[in-house]
Design a protein around this motif. Structure first.
Motif, PDB file in Angstrom:
ATOM      1  N   LYS A 148       0.826  -1.214   0.000  1.00 62.04           N
ATOM      2  CA  LYS A 148       0.000   0.000   0.000  1.00 62.04           C
ATOM      3  C   LYS A 148       0.856   1.258   0.000  1.00 62.04           C
ATOM      4  O   LYS A 148       0.569   2.227  -0.731  1.00 62.04           O
ATOM      5  N   LEU A 200       2.510   1.598  -3.455  1.00 63.37           N
ATOM      6  CA  LEU A 200       1.514   2.013  -4.443  1.00 63.37           C
ATOM      7  C   LEU A 200       1.158   3.481  -4.288  1.00 63.37           C
ATOM      8  O   LEU A 200       1.052   4.218  -5.286  1.00 63.37           O
ATOM      9  N   GLU A 215       1.730   6.234  -7.219  1.00 67.76           N
ATOM     10  CA  GLU A 215       0.595   7.016  -7.695  1.00 67.76           C
ATOM     11  C   GLU A 215       0.846   8.513  -7.516  1.00 67.76           C
ATOM     12  O   GLU A 215       0.470   9.324  -8.372  1.00 67.76           O
ATOM     13  N   ARG A 271      -1.231  -2.718  -7.915  1.00 70.76           N
ATOM     14  CA  ARG A 271      -2.653  -2.938  -7.618  1.00 70.76           C
ATOM     15  C   ARG A 271      -3.010  -4.416  -7.724  1.00 70.76           C
ATOM     16  O   ARG A 271      -3.789  -4.941  -6.920  1.00 70.76           O
ATOM     17  N   ASP A 324      -4.380  -6.631  -4.586  1.00 69.15           N
ATOM     18  CA  ASP A 324      -5.628  -7.403  -4.654  1.00 69.15           C
ATOM     19  C   ASP A 324      -5.369  -8.877  -4.347  1.00 69.15           C
ATOM     20  O   ASP A 324      -6.135  -9.520  -3.623  1.00 69.15           O
TER      21      ASP A 324
END
Length: 216
Positions: A71, A74, A78, A156, A160
């Motif tokens: 997380k 990411l 981003e 991502r 997941d």
């Protein structure tokens, strides 16, 4: 437990066998009861369940450590992508002057000063130039470079997958602990049944001995 019985056992979606609850011990052991063998089978099944429980507990801890790292990575990638696309100032007024636009453009091209983790308690300061590439650790001492959009897609997907795996592991752990409880109850029921049976046999033998003594 016979091979055919073990093959016909109900299983969860990952193939972990469901422990049968022994409601009637006498019926389960049959006309020629052998509680010792039954207890050995129960102990073997318990050992297997506990081994799986131990392995899944370790896997759960690994996933719970891994997910926050994914997380954070990411979020950083981003952020770099948004900064590169000029979306970092999405809350600015659309009617800013040309001078303000020029100043914002200059700010967005300045190197980004940040800190990165070297160790659990050790951080270093660095300046990040505008880039469209990041390097990601893939495990086993392997690092590969990715374009920002590809890195976001990969992270991502990994997030997941890790979250799905964690949910599955938690479900399997709950299932395993139910089976361990059932097998512990089965063990206690068979052991207590055997103790009662042996006591009744001793009482019968004692009564038979008294009858023989009186007859003689």
């Amino acid at each position: 437990m016979s091979k055919s019985a073990s093959e016909s056992q109900e299983r969860n979606p990952r193939g972990i066998p469901k422990a049968p609850f022994i409601a009637d011990v006498a019926e389960f052991l049959g006309p020629d009861p052998n509680p010792e063998n039954a207890l050995k089978e129960f102990q073997a099944a318990l050992a297997k369940y506990r081994y799986m429980d131990h392995n899944l507990t370790q896997r759960r801890r690994g996933l719970e450590d891994k997910i926050p790292d994914i997380k954070k990575t990411l979020a950083m990638v981003e952020f770099l992508q948004e900064r590169r696309e000029g979306k970092g100032a999405s809350g600015d007024d659309a009617e800013e002057s040309d001078d303000d636009d020029l100043e914002n453009d200059e700010d967005s091209t300045k190197p980004l000063t940040t800190t990165f983790e070297l160790n659990d308690t050790l951080y270093a300061e660095a300046q990040l130039e505008d880039t469209d590439t990041v390097h990601l650790w893939l495990g086993a001492n392997v690092m590969l470079s990715y374009k920002l959009p590809a890195a976001i897609t990969l992270l991502r997907s990994k997030l997941d997958s890790a979250q799905s795996s964690l949910a599955t592991v938690i479900e399997d752990l709950e299932f395993l602990r139910e089976q361990i409880t059932v097998m512990e109850v089965n063990t206690a029921r068979v052991y207590n049944w055997d103790v009662k049976r042996r006591r009744e046999l001793r009482e019968k033998e004692a009564k038979a001995g008294k009858v023989e003594a009186k007859a003689s």
